[in-house]
Enzyme design. Structure first.
Site, PDB file in Angstrom:
ATOM      1  CD  GLU A  98      38.163  43.367  29.191  1.00  0.00           C
ATOM      2  OE1 GLU A  98      38.556  43.510  30.356  1.00  0.00           O
ATOM      3  OE2 GLU A  98      37.788  42.272  28.741  1.00  0.00           O
TER       4      GLU A  98
ATOM      5  CG  ASN B 299      39.037  42.575  22.210  1.00  0.00           C
ATOM      6  OD1 ASN B 299      38.243  42.266  21.319  1.00  0.00           O
ATOM      7  ND2 ASN B 299      39.260  41.806  23.258  1.00  0.00           N
TER       8      ASN B 299
ATOM      9  CG  HIS C 267      32.315  37.664  26.874  1.00  0.00           C
ATOM     10  ND1 HIS C 267      32.735  36.366  26.691  1.00  0.00           N
ATOM     11  CD2 HIS C 267      33.436  38.425  26.813  1.00  0.00           C
ATOM     12  CE1 HIS C 267      34.053  36.353  26.534  1.00  0.00           C
ATOM     13  NE2 HIS C 267      34.496  37.587  26.595  1.00  0.00           N
TER      14      HIS C 267
ATOM     15  CD  GLU D  55      37.606  38.328  24.716  1.00  0.00           C
ATOM     16  OE1 GLU D  55      36.969  38.171  25.783  1.00  0.00           O
ATOM     17  OE2 GLU D  55      38.603  39.052  24.630  1.00  0.00           O
TER      18      GLU D  55
ATOM     19  CG  ASP E 265      31.199  33.517  26.191  1.00  0.00           C
ATOM     20  OD1 ASP E 265      30.660  34.643  26.268  1.00  0.00           O
ATOM     21  OD2 ASP E 265      32.190  33.206  26.887  1.00  0.00           O
TER      22      ASP E 265
HETATM   23  O1  G3I Z   1      46.833  29.382  36.086  1.00  0.00           O
HETATM   24  C1  G3I Z   1      46.312  29.515  37.402  1.00  0.00           C
HETATM   25  C2  G3I Z   1      46.466  28.228  38.165  1.00  0.00           C
HETATM   26  O2  G3I Z   1      47.831  27.961  38.310  1.00  0.00           O
HETATM   27  C3  G3I Z   1      45.764  28.376  39.509  1.00  0.00           C
HETATM   28  O3  G3I Z   1      45.806  27.164  40.180  1.00  0.00           O
HETATM   29  C4  G3I Z   1      44.319  28.796  39.338  1.00  0.00           C
HETATM   30  C5  G3I Z   1      43.617  29.037  40.651  1.00  0.00           C
HETATM   31  O4  G3I Z   1      42.578  29.971  40.533  1.00  0.00           O
HETATM   32  O5  G3I Z   1      44.277  29.998  38.603  1.00  0.00           O
HETATM   33  C6  G3I Z   1      44.840  29.867  37.295  1.00  0.00           C
HETATM   34  O6  G3I Z   1      44.747  31.092  36.633  1.00  0.00           O
HETATM   35  C7  G3I Z   1      43.455  31.433  36.170  1.00  0.00           C
HETATM   36  C8  G3I Z   1      43.503  31.556  34.661  1.00  0.00           C
HETATM   37  O7  G3I Z   1      42.263  32.033  34.176  1.00  0.00           O
HETATM   38  C9  G3I Z   1      43.802  30.227  33.961  1.00  0.00           C
HETATM   39  O8  G3I Z   1      42.778  29.315  34.204  1.00  0.00           O
HETATM   40  C10 G3I Z   1      43.064  32.753  36.794  1.00  0.00           C
HETATM   41  O9  G3I Z   1      42.894  32.594  38.199  1.00  0.00           O
HETATM   42  C11 G3I Z   1      41.804  33.279  36.166  1.00  0.00           C
HETATM   43  O10 G3I Z   1      41.592  34.591  36.647  1.00  0.00           O
HETATM   44  C12 G3I Z   1      41.954  33.311  34.665  1.00  0.00           C
HETATM   45  O11 G3I Z   1      40.723  33.741  34.127  1.00  0.00           O
HETATM   46  C13 G3I Z   1      40.782  34.230  32.816  1.00  0.00           C
HETATM   47  C14 G3I Z   1      40.254  35.663  32.780  1.00  0.00           C
HETATM   48  O12 G3I Z   1      40.254  36.129  31.447  1.00  0.00           O
HETATM   49  C15 G3I Z   1      41.114  36.583  33.622  1.00  0.00           C
HETATM   50  O13 G3I Z   1      40.822  37.916  33.407  1.00  0.00           O
HETATM   51  C16 G3I Z   1      39.936  33.338  31.925  1.00  0.00           C
HETATM   52  O14 G3I Z   1      40.555  32.056  31.818  1.00  0.00           O
HETATM   53  C17 G3I Z   1      39.812  33.960  30.530  1.00  0.00           C
HETATM   54  O15 G3I Z   1      38.839  33.237  29.807  1.00  0.00           O
HETATM   55  C18 G3I Z   1      39.352  35.399  30.648  1.00  0.00           C
HETATM   56  O16 G3I Z   1      39.308  35.958  29.353  1.00  0.00           O
HETATM   57  C19 G3I Z   1      38.835  37.303  29.270  1.00  0.00           C
HETATM   58  C20 G3I Z   1      39.559  37.973  28.128  1.00  0.00           C
HETATM   59  O17 G3I Z   1      40.958  37.857  28.302  1.00  0.00           O
HETATM   60  C21 G3I Z   1      39.147  39.423  28.012  1.00  0.00           C
HETATM   61  N1  G3I Z   1      37.719  39.557  27.897  1.00  0.00           N
HETATM   62  C22 G3I Z   1      36.939  38.876  28.929  1.00  0.00           C
HETATM   63  C23 G3I Z   1      37.320  37.415  29.016  1.00  0.00           C
HETATM   64  C24 G3I Z   1      36.477  36.684  30.020  1.00  0.00           C
HETATM   65  O18 G3I Z   1      36.696  37.164  31.311  1.00  0.00           O
END
Ligand code: G3I
Length: 302
Positions: A127, A169, A206, A235, A237
């Site tokens: 990105e 990516n 996405h 990725e 969806d």
């Molecule tokens: O692990 C913590 C947990 O301990 C806490 O209680 C909770 C509270 O908010 O947060 C948890 O972390 C979260 C993590 O996902 C695991 O669930 C983060 O806040 C959250 O920001 C994170 O989001 C991820 C996101 O990337 C962050 O940028 C998504 O799961 C993940 O699907 C998403 O994936 C990205 C790719 O890496 C890159 N391309 C876009 C894609 C979608 O955004």
């Protein structure tokens, strides 16, 4: 064939999913994931904040858990991701200039060395381009460290694991008419001309109401492949999970010989980062959605 992975394999491709380590104790989840997919991307566990929480102290606990599950279940792993403006640990967010450059290289080397020979495909840079019509790089501490940060990341990655395929990516690069797509295309063309080691481009895909699927995606995949790189849907969806759109994306990959495979960004709708879009192939109860059948049929028809 009766599963996505085995159906994709008929044409030498893979069909993968993002896996979240926190869900590996959910047997409904692992049953579907183990059965249907033959490639795994760690949804968050191989990112910078997870693998190097303190500078110079690598922690592969969660990443190894995902990797072990994948290996034990006969699946390949796509590495995601080594250099990114987002999900940087606090210490990295506060770095700039040559100190950041050094930390980026050390991170790439540390993670790729740990997984040397065990992760055949890496998202080295994620990105790096801005949305909208500018075609510019995205502003970030990495970008401010010098415009050459992307090629430096790729060169460092090639040295760390020469056998791994190295990918750029991004999202919103599926539509061939978009400025962001053209900007990434120009970068890859330049890298190939100058011998910067890049092997593949990942199209996150996405798709939603703001950035919908467009049938010119096939032109995009073909155009990048013609530069001499592999392509992959990394990725996927789709808001609302239209069967027609899922089949179209599948057929776009199947139409391009250098399209390595497709990864969907989660198993059930409830596992999605955009659960409210119900964008995936399985319902909350684990049942197959109509989009699942359309993807499977497209793979089997190839
Ligand atoms: O692990 C913590 C947990 O301990 C806490 O209680 C909770 C509270 O908010 O947060 C948890 O972390 C979260 C993590 O996902 C695991 O669930 C983060 O806040 C959250 O920001 C994170 O989001 C991820 C996101 O990337 C962050 O940028 C998504 O799961 C993940 O699907 C998403 O994936 C990205 C790719 O890496 C890159 N391309 C876009 C894609 C979608 O955004």
């Amino acid at each position: 064939e009766s599963t996505l992975g085995s159906a994709a394999k008929q044409s030498g491709r893979y069909f993968g999913t993002a896996i979240a380590s926190g869900r590996l104790g959910d047997s409904a989840y692992t049953t579907i994931a183990a059965r249907e997919f033959d490639s795994v991307t760690a949804e968050n566990e191989m990112k910078i904040d997870a693998t190097e929480p303190q500078q110079g102290r690598f922690d592969f606990t969660a990443a190894d858990r995902v990797h072990a599950w994948a290996t034990q279940n006969g699946k390949q792993v796509r590495g995601h991701t080594l250099a990114w403006h987002s999900q940087q640990p606090g210490w990295m967010q506060s770095l700039s200039g040559s100190a950041l450059r050094q930390a980026m290289n050390n991170h790439i080397t540390g993670v790729m060395t740990h997984y040397k020979g065990k992760v055949p495909q890496w998202d080295v840079v994620n990105e790096a381009f801005a949305d909208g019509t500018s075609g510019a790089r995205r502003d970030s501490n990495l970008q401010r460290s010098g415009n050459d940060w992307i090629e430096v990341a790729f060169r460092t990655a090639r040295t760390a694991d020469p056998a791994a395929k190295l990918c750029y990516n991004d999202y919103n690069i599926e539509n061939w008419t978009w400025a962001k797509t053209q900007a990434v295309y120009a970068m890859v063309k330049d890298f190939k001309q100058r011998g910067v080691p890049i092997d593949c481009v990942g199209f996150q895909s996405h798709f939603n109401n703001d950035s919908p699927y467009n049938s010119n995606f096939r032109t995009t995949l073909q155009s990048f492949a013609a530069l001499g790189v592999d392509v992959a849907v990394t990725e996927l969806d789709i808001q609302g999970a239209s069967s027609t759109t899922y089949a179209a994306v599948t057929n776009d990959c199947l139409a391009v010989s250098r399209c390595l495979g497709i990864t969907v960004w989660g198993v059930r709708d409830t596992d999605s980062w955009r659960a409210e879009h119900t964008p995936l192939l399985f319902n909350a109860d684990g049942s197959k959605k109509p989009a699942y059948t359309s993807v499977l049929n497209a793979l089997n028809a190839a």
